[in-house]
Design a protein around this motif. Structure first.
Motif, short mmCIF file in Angstrom:
data_model
loop_
_atom_site.label_atom_id
_atom_site.label_comp_id
_atom_site.label_asym_id
_atom_site.label_seq_id
_atom_site.Cartn_x
_atom_site.Cartn_y
_atom_site.Cartn_z
N ALA A 57 0.83 -1.21 0.00
CA ALA A 57 0.00 0.00 0.00
C ALA A 57 0.86 1.26 0.00
N ARG A 58 2.04 1.18 0.58
CA ARG A 58 2.94 2.34 0.60
C ARG A 58 3.41 2.68 -0.81
N GLY A 59 3.71 1.64 -1.59
CA GLY A 59 4.12 1.87 -2.97
C GLY A 59 2.99 2.45 -3.80
N ILE A 60 1.79 1.96 -3.59
CA ILE A 60 0.63 2.46 -4.32
C ILE A 60 0.38 3.92 -3.96
N LEU A 61 0.52 4.25 -2.66
CA LEU A 61 0.34 5.63 -2.21
C LEU A 61 1.37 6.54 -2.85
N PHE A 62 2.61 6.06 -2.92
CA PHE A 62 3.69 6.87 -3.48
C PHE A 62 3.44 7.17 -4.95
N VAL A 63 3.07 6.15 -5.70
CA VAL A 63 2.84 6.33 -7.14
C VAL A 63 1.61 7.22 -7.37
N GLY A 64 0.65 7.13 -6.47
CA GLY A 64 -0.51 8.01 -6.58
C GLY A 64 -0.13 9.47 -6.43
N GLU A 65 0.90 9.71 -5.60
CA GLU A 65 1.37 11.08 -5.38
C GLU A 65 2.34 11.52 -6.47
N TYR A 66 3.09 10.54 -7.00
CA TYR A 66 4.09 10.82 -8.04
C TYR A 66 3.87 9.87 -9.21
N PRO A 67 2.94 10.21 -10.10
CA PRO A 67 2.48 9.30 -11.17
C PRO A 67 3.58 8.88 -12.16
N LYS A 68 4.66 9.65 -12.27
CA LYS A 68 5.72 9.27 -13.21
C LYS A 68 6.58 8.12 -12.67
N CYS A 69 6.41 7.82 -11.40
CA CYS A 69 7.13 6.70 -10.79
C CYS A 69 6.31 5.43 -10.93
N ARG A 70 6.90 4.30 -10.57
CA ARG A 70 6.16 3.03 -10.67
C ARG A 70 6.38 2.20 -9.42
N ALA A 71 5.38 1.39 -9.10
CA ALA A 71 5.49 0.46 -7.98
C ALA A 71 6.12 -0.83 -8.49
N ALA A 72 7.29 -1.17 -7.96
CA ALA A 72 7.97 -2.39 -8.39
C ALA A 72 7.30 -3.61 -7.77
N THR A 73 7.30 -4.69 -8.49
CA THR A 73 6.72 -5.93 -7.97
C THR A 73 7.69 -6.56 -6.97
N SER A 74 7.27 -7.67 -6.38
CA SER A 74 8.13 -8.39 -5.43
C SER A 74 9.06 -9.35 -6.13
N ALA A 75 9.02 -9.39 -7.46
CA ALA A 75 9.88 -10.30 -8.22
C ALA A 75 11.34 -9.91 -8.06
N PRO A 76 12.26 -10.90 -8.01
CA PRO A 76 13.68 -10.60 -7.85
C PRO A 76 14.26 -9.71 -8.94
N ASP A 77 13.66 -9.77 -10.15
CA ASP A 77 14.20 -8.99 -11.27
C ASP A 77 13.46 -7.66 -11.47
N ALA A 78 12.74 -7.22 -10.45
CA ALA A 78 11.93 -6.00 -10.59
C ALA A 78 12.77 -4.75 -10.79
N PHE A 79 14.06 -4.81 -10.47
CA PHE A 79 14.93 -3.64 -10.61
C PHE A 79 16.05 -3.88 -11.63
N HIS A 80 15.83 -4.81 -12.55
CA HIS A 80 16.88 -5.22 -13.48
C HIS A 80 17.35 -4.09 -14.39
N ASP A 81 16.49 -3.09 -14.61
CA ASP A 81 16.86 -2.00 -15.51
C ASP A 81 17.35 -0.76 -14.77
N CYS A 82 17.53 -0.85 -13.45
CA CYS A 82 17.94 0.31 -12.65
C CYS A 82 19.46 0.46 -12.64
N ASP A 83 19.91 1.70 -12.75
CA ASP A 83 21.33 1.99 -12.62
C ASP A 83 21.75 2.03 -11.15
N ILE A 84 20.84 2.51 -10.31
CA ILE A 84 21.11 2.64 -8.88
C ILE A 84 19.88 2.18 -8.10
N VAL A 85 20.10 1.39 -7.05
CA VAL A 85 19.01 0.98 -6.17
C VAL A 85 19.34 1.45 -4.75
#
Length: 310
Positions: A41-69
């Motif tokens: 719910a925290r991720g959903i709340l965040f994306v609702g406030e900042y629509p250009k962002c996305r809520a990552a899934t719980s999958a291990p590869d959810a951040f595979h395209d990120c330069d920095i985590v």
């Protein structure tokens, strides 16, 4: 024509009291942040406030395209589980990416984790947080203490660090940031314990506790607790949990002992604060430790109005 550096893709894990507003600092600056929290719910709340962002899934590869985590989690054990556990993100990050751990972690655990991540060609940078004034973190005013083993790794993450804070200090190699954080908190703990001692003693001898704090704030006894977290004795709402403070003192005790320096104060501070947790609800504010001092002194701290000097 000068080339403008491309904004890195950032992932953020941990949207708690500090993580949420700090991730928001990046979102406000145009970063498309992929966010995840143990509470979806925290991720959903965040994306609702900042629509250009996305809520990552719980999958291990959810951040595979990120330069920095960025990780903002309760402790280093949780960080390790998230990064290299059974469903860890580490093996799925692209080589050359970096993880910034802003949690309050043991520097020894951090160094061990960094060694393992280097085998995956991933840089680990520790960058825990503190603040000048209460709630500065909520407004982009965090102070970051950074540890990185190479200038390349530090320079890679520095723009992101600057965009989510007010002050950035490079303390040294990997783990140096966490060493500084724990010693900063340890120093603060000393003032908390001394203040609690002073308040119950003063009241037993006829002084008004609120006036005592007002005096300290214009005297040599001034500290973060008198200025902010315990300035008003009528509420306990700093947003920093007592159990986290106790965890930080445990780390400080370990760091001091492993440095070879001998002092009885870390153990005594830990004993007092662990005792202060008894009878309090889980998640109690750290300033509620005062209740333990009231019980030991057999007094109830008076809640009076602040007074000005004559």
């Amino acid at each position: 024509m000068e080339t403008v550096p491309e904004t890195p893709s950032v992932g953020w894990i941990g949207l708690g009291n500090a993580g949420y507003p700090m991730a928001a600092c990046l979102a406000k600056r145009g970063y498309r942040v992929a966010v995840r929290d143990a509470d979806p719910a925290r991720g959903i709340l965040f994306v609702g406030e900042y629509p250009k962002c996305r809520a990552a899934t719980s999958a291990p590869d959810a951040f595979h395209d990120c330069d920095i985590v960025v990780t903002m989690l309760p402790n280093g054990k949780v960080v390790r589980e998230v990064v290299l556990g059974e469903n860890g993100i580490g093996p799925h990050l692209k080589p050359g990416s970096a993880i910034i751990d802003t949690s309050s972690s043991s520097p020894f655990d951090t160094r061990e984790l960094g060694t393992e991540l280097s085998k995956l060609s991933i840089d680990l940078v520790d960058s825990p947080i503190t603040q000048e004034r209460l709630h500065d973190i909520d407004n982009g005013g965090a102070t970051l203490m950074v540890g990185a083993d190479s200038p390349t790794a530090f320079n890679k993450v520095l723009p992101v660090l600057k965009d989510m804070s007010k002050h950035v200090f490079h303390m040294g190699g990997l783990g140096a940031g966490h060493i500084m954080k724990t010693l900063n908190n340890y120093t603060s703990v000393g003032s908390i314990i001394a203040l609690c001692d002073a308040l119950v003693t003063g009241q037993k001898l006829g002084l008004d506790p609120q006036t005592m704090i007002d005096v300290m704030n214009v005297g040599t006894g001034v500290n973060f607790s008198t200025l902010y977290s315990m300035k008003s004795l009528k509420s306990f709402d700093t947003g920093y949990q007592l159990e986290l403070l106790v965890k930080d003192v445990r780390i400080a005790k370990e760091v001091i002992e492993k440095s070879g320096f001998q002092s009885e104060l870390p153990g005594l501070a830990l004993e007092y604060l662990e005792q202060s947790m008894e009878g309090l609800e889980q998640g109690a504010d750290h300033s509620e430790c005062l209740k333990s001092w009231e019980k030991r002194a057999d007094v109830t701290i008076k809640k009076t109005e602040r007074r000005r000097s004559l």
